[in-house]
Enzyme design. Structure first.
Site, PDB file in Angstrom:
ATOM      1  N   ASP A   1      -3.522  -2.942  -4.818  1.00  0.00           N
ATOM      2  CA  ASP A   1      -2.475  -3.945  -4.569  1.00  0.00           C
ATOM      3  C   ASP A   1      -1.626  -4.186  -5.821  1.00  0.00           C
ATOM      4  OD1 ASP A   1      -3.103  -4.425  -1.910  1.00  0.00           O
ATOM      5  OD2 ASP A   1      -4.457  -6.093  -2.372  1.00  0.00           O
TER       6      ASP A   1
ATOM      7  N   HIS B   1      -1.278 -11.423  -4.925  1.00  0.00           N
ATOM      8  CA  HIS B   1       0.093 -10.901  -4.905  1.00  0.00           C
ATOM      9  C   HIS B   1       1.045 -11.800  -5.694  1.00  0.00           C
ATOM     10  CE1 HIS B   1      -0.701  -7.478  -2.484  1.00  0.00           C
ATOM     11  NE2 HIS B   1      -1.259  -8.201  -1.533  1.00  0.00           N
TER      12      HIS B   1
ATOM     13  N   HIS C   1      -9.648  -1.996  -4.399  1.00  0.00           N
ATOM     14  CA  HIS C   1      -8.482  -2.314  -3.567  1.00  0.00           C
ATOM     15  C   HIS C   1      -7.559  -3.312  -4.265  1.00  0.00           C
ATOM     16  CE1 HIS C   1      -5.993  -2.410  -0.059  1.00  0.00           C
ATOM     17  NE2 HIS C   1      -5.840  -3.696  -0.326  1.00  0.00           N
TER      18      HIS C   1
ATOM     19  N   HIS D   1       0.834  -1.209   0.000  1.00  0.00           N
ATOM     20  CA  HIS D   1       0.000   0.000   0.000  1.00  0.00           C
ATOM     21  C   HIS D   1       0.870   1.261   0.000  1.00  0.00           C
ATOM     22  CE1 HIS D   1      -3.257  -2.650   2.070  1.00  0.00           C
ATOM     23  NE2 HIS D   1      -3.051  -2.976   0.816  1.00  0.00           N
TER      24      HIS D   1
HETATM   25 ZN   LIG Z   1      -3.953  -4.649  -0.052  1.00  0.00          ZN
END
Ligand SMILES: [Zn+2]
Length: 281
Positions: A244, A266, A240, A83
Site C-alpha cells: 500500500d 493511507h 501488504h 494496488h
Molecule cells: Zn491494500
C-alpha cells in the site's frame, strides 16, 4: 524470457497493452482497466468514455478515504488505485497510460500479483523519454498521526521497513524489511493480500463500504486465527502494508531513502508523499 529491470534507474514502459476486468472492493460493481504503453514520463489516466481527456497522475488528485486511496479527477472519483499503482511503479515501470471503465480499479485477489502476471506477459521496453526525477532527501524527514509514524533518512538505495501491531493473536506484532528492487517487489511484496477483520466486515458492509469484499479477495482475520488460510507469507499483513505504501508513493516517485513505517495508513502515506513532493519542487 522477460525479466524485470535490475533497479529503478531507467525509464520503462509496457511492451503491449494489458486489459483486466473485475469487481471493485467498495462498489461491488464490474470495472475494467486497460494499461497502455506511453511515451510521456509518469502515469496518465483517462476514462473510456472520454479518451482524449488525459490526466497526469498528481498528488493533488488524492483524496483520503478510510480503506483505500481514491483519485478525484475533475470531480470524477476512482477508488482503490493503490494496488495497481504499486504494481506499475514497484515493477520498475515509469511510463504508462491507464484507461478506466467504471469508478474503481478491480481488486483481483487483493494483492498486486494479478497485475504483475499481466506485465510479465507483455514485457517492458525502454521508454522514449527520460523518467521523472525521483525524490532526493537532504535531511531526515518524518510524519506522524498519533503513534503512527513514517521516518525517512537519505540513502542511495531504496529500503523499506514496515512494522504493525494489532491486538489480534493471528497478527500481533510483525516487522518486514526489504531492499527494494523490481525483482524483490515482485517476489516479496506483490503477492501479499489485503486483510480485514471478521468483526468489522458486517459494520463496513452496513456503512455501504466493501460491497465487493469477499473471502477470495482479502485475508480475513477472526482474532486468534484466519478464516481463509493458508497465508502466502507468515507475515503477509505487514508485507501488504508496504505494498500500500509503494502504491501511495507512485504520485511522487520512489524516493532515494531508507523508510521506516510503524502502523501506516493511507492518510499517513499521503501526508508523507506530500512532504516528498515539496522536496521535488
Ligand atoms: Zn491494500
Amino acid at each position: 524470457m522477460f525479466s524485470f529491470p535490475d533497479d529503478y534507474e531507467q525509464g520503462w514502459t509496457l511492451g503491449n497493452e494489458i486489459k483486466k476486468e473485475g469487481i471493485g472492493l467498495h462498489t461491488g460493481l464490474e470495472c475494467q482497466v486497460i494499461i497502455k504503453p506511453s511515451a510521456s514520463p509518469g502515469f496518465q489516466v483517462s476514462f473510456s468514455e472520454e479518451p482524449n481527456n488525459v490526466f497526469s497522475l498528481d498528488i493533488s488528485q488524492v483524496r483520503n478515504t478510510p480503506l483505500c486511496t481514491t483519485l478525484d479527477l475533475n470531480g470524477k472519483k476512482i477508488s482503490t488505485v493503490e494496488h495497481l499503482l504499486a504494481s506499475l511503479i514497484g515493477s520498475g515501470l515509469t511510463h504508462a497510460h491507464i484507461e478506466i471503465t467504471g469508478s474503481e480499479i478491480p481488486l483481483l485477489d487483493g494483492s498486486a500479483i494479478g497485475w504483475i502476471e499481466e506485465i510479465e506477459k507483455v514485457g517492458m521496453i525502454n521508454s522514449a523519454t527520460a523518467p521523472k526525477p525521483r525524490p532526493e532527501l537532504n535531511s531526515p524527514m518524518f510524519v506522524n498521526k498519533g503513534e503512527s509514524v513514517i521516518f525517512a533518512i537519505p540513502s542511495k538505495n531504496f529500503k523499506l521497513t514496515g512494522m504493525i501491531d494489532f491486538p489480534y493473536k493471528a497478527i500481533g506484532q510483525q516487522m518486514f524489511s526489504v531492499e527494494m528492487s523490481p525483482n524483490n517487489f515482485v517476489k516479496e511484496i506483490a503477492p501479499a493480500r489485503t486483510f480485514g477483520f471478521l468483526d468489522q466486515l458486517e459494520e463496513l458492509k452496513r456503512a455501504g463500504l466493501i460491497k465487493g469484499g469477499a473471502l477470495k479477495n482479502a485475508l480475513v482475520c477472526n482474532g486468534d486465527s484466519w478464516v481463509n488460510p493458508p497465508l502466502r507469507f507468515a507475515n503477509e499483513p505487514v508485507r501488504h502494508k508496504l505494498l500500500d505504501l509503494i502504491g501511495d508513493l507512485a504520485f511522487v516517485g520512489l524516493p532515494r531513502a531508507q523508510i521506516f513505517v510503524y502502523k501506516g495508513s493511507h492518510s499517513l502515506h499521503n501526508e508523507f508523499a506530500a512532504s516528498l513532493q515539496k522536496v521535488l519542487t
